[in-house]
Scaffold this motif. Structure first.
Motif, PDB file in Angstrom:
ATOM      1  N   THR A 133      -9.481  27.894 -72.381  1.00 42.62           N
ATOM      2  CA  THR A 133      -9.141  27.260 -71.107  1.00 42.62           C
ATOM      3  C   THR A 133      -7.834  27.824 -70.559  1.00 42.62           C
ATOM      4  OG1 THR A 133     -10.270  25.255 -71.818  1.00 42.62           O
ATOM      5  CG2 THR A 133      -8.724  25.046 -69.986  1.00 42.62           C
ATOM      6  N   PHE A 134      -6.857  28.053 -71.414  1.00 41.56           N
ATOM      7  CA  PHE A 134      -5.585  28.646 -71.004  1.00 41.56           C
ATOM      8  C   PHE A 134      -5.803  30.057 -70.462  1.00 41.56           C
ATOM      9  CE2 PHE A 134      -1.818  31.210 -72.131  1.00 41.56           C
ATOM     10  CZ  PHE A 134      -0.892  30.601 -71.301  1.00 41.56           C
ATOM     11  N   SER A 135      -6.670  30.821 -71.108  1.00 42.24           N
ATOM     12  CA  SER A 135      -6.969  32.177 -70.658  1.00 42.24           C
ATOM     13  C   SER A 135      -7.620  32.167 -69.272  1.00 42.24           C
ATOM     14  CB  SER A 135      -7.885  32.865 -71.668  1.00 42.24           C
ATOM     15  OG  SER A 135      -8.285  34.126 -71.205  1.00 42.24           O
ATOM     16  N   VAL A 136      -8.567  31.280 -69.048  1.00 45.63           N
ATOM     17  CA  VAL A 136      -9.226  31.179 -67.740  1.00 45.63           C
ATOM     18  C   VAL A 136      -8.216  30.743 -66.679  1.00 45.63           C
ATOM     19  CG1 VAL A 136     -10.957  29.871 -66.433  1.00 45.63           C
ATOM     20  CG2 VAL A 136     -11.508  30.764 -68.693  1.00 45.63           C
ATOM     21  N   PHE A 137      -7.342  29.833 -67.027  1.00 43.72           N
ATOM     22  CA  PHE A 137      -6.299  29.379 -66.101  1.00 43.72           C
ATOM     23  C   PHE A 137      -5.384  30.540 -65.716  1.00 43.72           C
ATOM     24  CE2 PHE A 137      -2.168  27.252 -65.292  1.00 43.72           C
ATOM     25  CZ  PHE A 137      -2.544  26.511 -64.185  1.00 43.72           C
ATOM     26  N   CYS A 138      -5.016  31.388 -66.679  1.00 42.47           N
ATOM     27  CA  CYS A 138      -4.180  32.559 -66.377  1.00 42.47           C
ATOM     28  C   CYS A 138      -4.907  33.528 -65.459  1.00 42.47           C
ATOM     29  CB  CYS A 138      -3.760  33.265 -67.674  1.00 42.47           C
ATOM     30  SG  CYS A 138      -2.502  32.394 -68.598  1.00 42.47           S
ATOM     31  N   PHE A 139      -6.214  33.711 -65.668  1.00 46.18           N
ATOM     32  CA  PHE A 139      -7.010  34.571 -64.789  1.00 46.18           C
ATOM     33  C   PHE A 139      -6.973  34.039 -63.362  1.00 46.18           C
ATOM     34  CE2 PHE A 139     -10.116  37.817 -66.436  1.00 46.18           C
ATOM     35  CZ  PHE A 139      -9.364  38.125 -67.549  1.00 46.18           C
ATOM     36  N   LEU A 140      -7.139  32.729 -63.203  1.00 43.67           N
ATOM     37  CA  LEU A 140      -7.122  32.136 -61.870  1.00 43.67           C
ATOM     38  C   LEU A 140      -5.751  32.281 -61.223  1.00 43.67           C
ATOM     39  CD1 LEU A 140      -9.202  28.899 -62.455  1.00 43.67           C
ATOM     40  CD2 LEU A 140      -9.887  30.932 -61.180  1.00 43.67           C
ATOM     41  N   LEU A 141      -4.700  32.047 -61.972  1.00 45.26           N
ATOM     42  CA  LEU A 141      -3.344  32.186 -61.430  1.00 45.26           C
ATOM     43  C   LEU A 141      -3.062  33.623 -61.018  1.00 45.26           C
ATOM     44  CD1 LEU A 141      -1.023  29.948 -63.639  1.00 45.26           C
ATOM     45  CD2 LEU A 141      -1.666  29.635 -61.258  1.00 45.26           C
ATOM     46  N   SER A 143      -4.921  35.630 -59.568  1.00 44.74           N
ATOM     47  CA  SER A 143      -5.467  35.867 -58.232  1.00 44.74           C
ATOM     48  C   SER A 143      -4.544  35.360 -57.137  1.00 44.74           C
ATOM     49  CB  SER A 143      -6.819  35.177 -58.081  1.00 44.74           C
ATOM     50  OG  SER A 143      -7.736  35.703 -58.987  1.00 44.74           O
ATOM     51  N   PHE A 144      -3.712  34.365 -57.431  1.00 43.18           N
ATOM     52  CA  PHE A 144      -2.905  33.726 -56.403  1.00 43.18           C
ATOM     53  C   PHE A 144      -1.418  34.077 -56.461  1.00 43.18           C
ATOM     54  CE2 PHE A 144      -6.540  30.854 -57.066  1.00 43.18           C
ATOM     55  CZ  PHE A 144      -7.080  30.920 -55.793  1.00 43.18           C
ATOM     56  N   ILE A 145      -0.920  34.513 -57.612  1.00 45.28           N
ATOM     57  CA  ILE A 145       0.505  34.824 -57.754  1.00 45.28           C
ATOM     58  C   ILE A 145       0.643  36.327 -57.957  1.00 45.28           C
ATOM     59  CG2 ILE A 145       2.620  34.336 -59.009  1.00 45.28           C
ATOM     60  CD1 ILE A 145       1.335  31.718 -59.929  1.00 45.28           C
ATOM     61  N   GLN A 146       0.769  37.066 -56.830  1.00 41.53           N
ATOM     62  CA  GLN A 146       0.751  38.528 -56.888  1.00 41.53           C
ATOM     63  C   GLN A 146       1.870  39.131 -57.752  1.00 41.53           C
ATOM     64  OE1 GLN A 146      -1.552  40.626 -56.105  1.00 41.53           O
ATOM     65  NE2 GLN A 146      -0.260  42.275 -56.826  1.00 41.53           N
ATOM     66  N   PRO A 147       3.101  38.655 -57.699  1.00 42.80           N
ATOM     67  CA  PRO A 147       4.127  39.291 -58.539  1.00 42.80           C
ATOM     68  C   PRO A 147       3.852  39.166 -60.050  1.00 42.80           C
ATOM     69  CG  PRO A 147       5.150  37.948 -56.839  1.00 42.80           C
ATOM     70  CD  PRO A 147       3.682  37.674 -56.786  1.00 42.80           C
ATOM     71  N   TRP A 148       3.136  38.142 -60.443  1.00 37.34           N
ATOM     72  CA  TRP A 148       2.837  37.920 -61.862  1.00 37.34           C
ATOM     73  C   TRP A 148       1.406  38.305 -62.224  1.00 37.34           C
ATOM     74  CZ3 TRP A 148       6.132  36.150 -65.628  1.00 37.34           C
ATOM     75  CH2 TRP A 148       7.391  35.770 -65.199  1.00 37.34           C
ATOM     76  N   ALA A 149       0.660  38.900 -61.304  1.00 32.64           N
ATOM     77  CA  ALA A 149      -0.764  39.148 -61.514  1.00 32.64           C
ATOM     78  C   ALA A 149      -1.053  39.989 -62.743  1.00 32.64           C
ATOM     79  CB  ALA A 149      -1.377  39.813 -60.275  1.00 32.64           C
ATOM     80  N   LYS A 150      -0.329  41.086 -62.904  1.00 26.85           N
ATOM     81  CA  LYS A 150      -0.608  41.973 -64.052  1.00 26.85           C
ATOM     82  C   LYS A 150      -0.295  41.283 -65.379  1.00 26.85           C
ATOM     83  CE  LYS A 150      -0.030  46.346 -61.648  1.00 26.85           C
ATOM     84  NZ  LYS A 150       0.699  47.597 -61.598  1.00 26.85           N
ATOM     85  N   THR A 151       0.819  40.578 -65.423  1.00 25.58           N
ATOM     86  CA  THR A 151       1.200  39.882 -66.658  1.00 25.58           C
ATOM     87  C   THR A 151       0.202  38.782 -66.995  1.00 25.58           C
ATOM     88  OG1 THR A 151       3.516  40.298 -66.153  1.00 25.58           O
ATOM     89  CG2 THR A 151       3.051  38.603 -67.799  1.00 25.58           C
ATOM     90  N   LEU A 152      -0.201  38.009 -66.000  1.00 26.61           N
ATOM     91  CA  LEU A 152      -1.166  36.933 -66.246  1.00 26.61           C
ATOM     92  C   LEU A 152      -2.528  37.474 -66.643  1.00 26.61           C
ATOM     93  CD1 LEU A 152      -0.195  34.550 -63.318  1.00 26.61           C
ATOM     94  CD2 LEU A 152       0.106  34.119 -65.762  1.00 26.61           C
ATOM     95  N   PHE A 153      -2.924  38.631 -66.094  1.00 23.00           N
ATOM     96  CA  PHE A 153      -4.204  39.220 -66.480  1.00 23.00           C
ATOM     97  C   PHE A 153      -4.184  39.643 -67.940  1.00 23.00           C
ATOM     98  CE2 PHE A 153      -6.931  42.863 -67.214  1.00 23.00           C
ATOM     99  CZ  PHE A 153      -8.142  42.392 -66.746  1.00 23.00           C
ATOM    100  N   VAL A 154      -3.109  40.273 -68.365  1.00 23.27           N
ATOM    101  CA  VAL A 154      -3.026  40.758 -69.747  1.00 23.27           C
ATOM    102  C   VAL A 154      -2.964  39.602 -70.723  1.00 23.27           C
ATOM    103  CG1 VAL A 154      -1.601  42.048 -71.377  1.00 23.27           C
ATOM    104  CG2 VAL A 154      -2.027  42.970 -69.104  1.00 23.27           C
ATOM    105  N   ILE A 155      -2.289  38.510 -70.357  1.00 19.63           N
ATOM    106  CA  ILE A 155      -2.213  37.349 -71.243  1.00 19.63           C
ATOM    107  C   ILE A 155      -3.594  36.789 -71.397  1.00 19.63           C
ATOM    108  CG2 ILE A 155      -1.403  34.983 -71.466  1.00 19.63           C
ATOM    109  CD1 ILE A 155       1.185  35.844 -70.216  1.00 19.63           C
TER     110      ILE A 155
END
Length: 155
Positions: A133-141, A143-155
């Motif tokens: 669930t945390f991983s899916v939440f990071c994927f969704l975030l 999409s919306f937080i461009q400065p953190w997009a790469k970091t959230l995708f890798v997490i």
């Protein structure tokens, strides 16, 4: 009817009362259920891997404007018009995510093996669901937080 009326005893001595009863093709019913769950998990993993790289490309941003003329090939990102850059950066981002995913699987396997012994299988399954669930939440975030997009995708 069984003498004495103890139906639980009748069911316990029935030929297919245990999980050792053949279901089909020589497999037990437990094996059929286990292989069914493993097949579902494997199929979902293939689907996720098919979706991951295009999603990683969609997170790439650059200064090159998007070419909207007729016949222009899409770059794969709505925030960058440089097709080669988007493909390269998307592949690198997807590879980083895959690397971290494999390392996480290794570490969670070590953790869950001991955790399930001390806290039970239900608690171990709950830990797995919370992490997914945390991983899916990071994927969704991402999409919306461009400065953190790469970091959230890798997490």
């Amino acid at each position: 009817p069984f003498p004495g009326g103890d139906w639980a005893l009748v069911r316990a001595h029935a030929p297919c009362a245990s999980l050792g009863c053949p279901a089909m093709f020589g497999f037990t019913s437990l094996e059929v259920r286990t292989y069914g769950v493993l097949s579902l998990c494997g199929s979902l993993q293939l689907l996720i891997n098919q979706i991951e790289q295009p999603y990683a490309r969609s997170l790439i941003a650059c200064d090159t404007p998007i070419n909207t003329t007729i016949g222009a090939e899409p770059s794969g990102s709505s925030m960058c018009g440089d097709r080669i850059y988007v493909i390269g950066e998307g592949a690198q981002l997807s590879g980083s995510g895959d690397s971290l995913e494999n390392m996480g699987r290794f570490l969670i396997t070590l953790f869950v093996s001991g955790f399930a012994d001390s806290h039970g299988r239900k608690a171990a399954a709950l830990v797995g669901w919370v992490l997914i669930t945390f991983s899916v939440f990071c994927f969704l975030l991402a999409s919306f937080i461009q400065p953190w997009a790469k970091t959230l995708f890798v997490i």
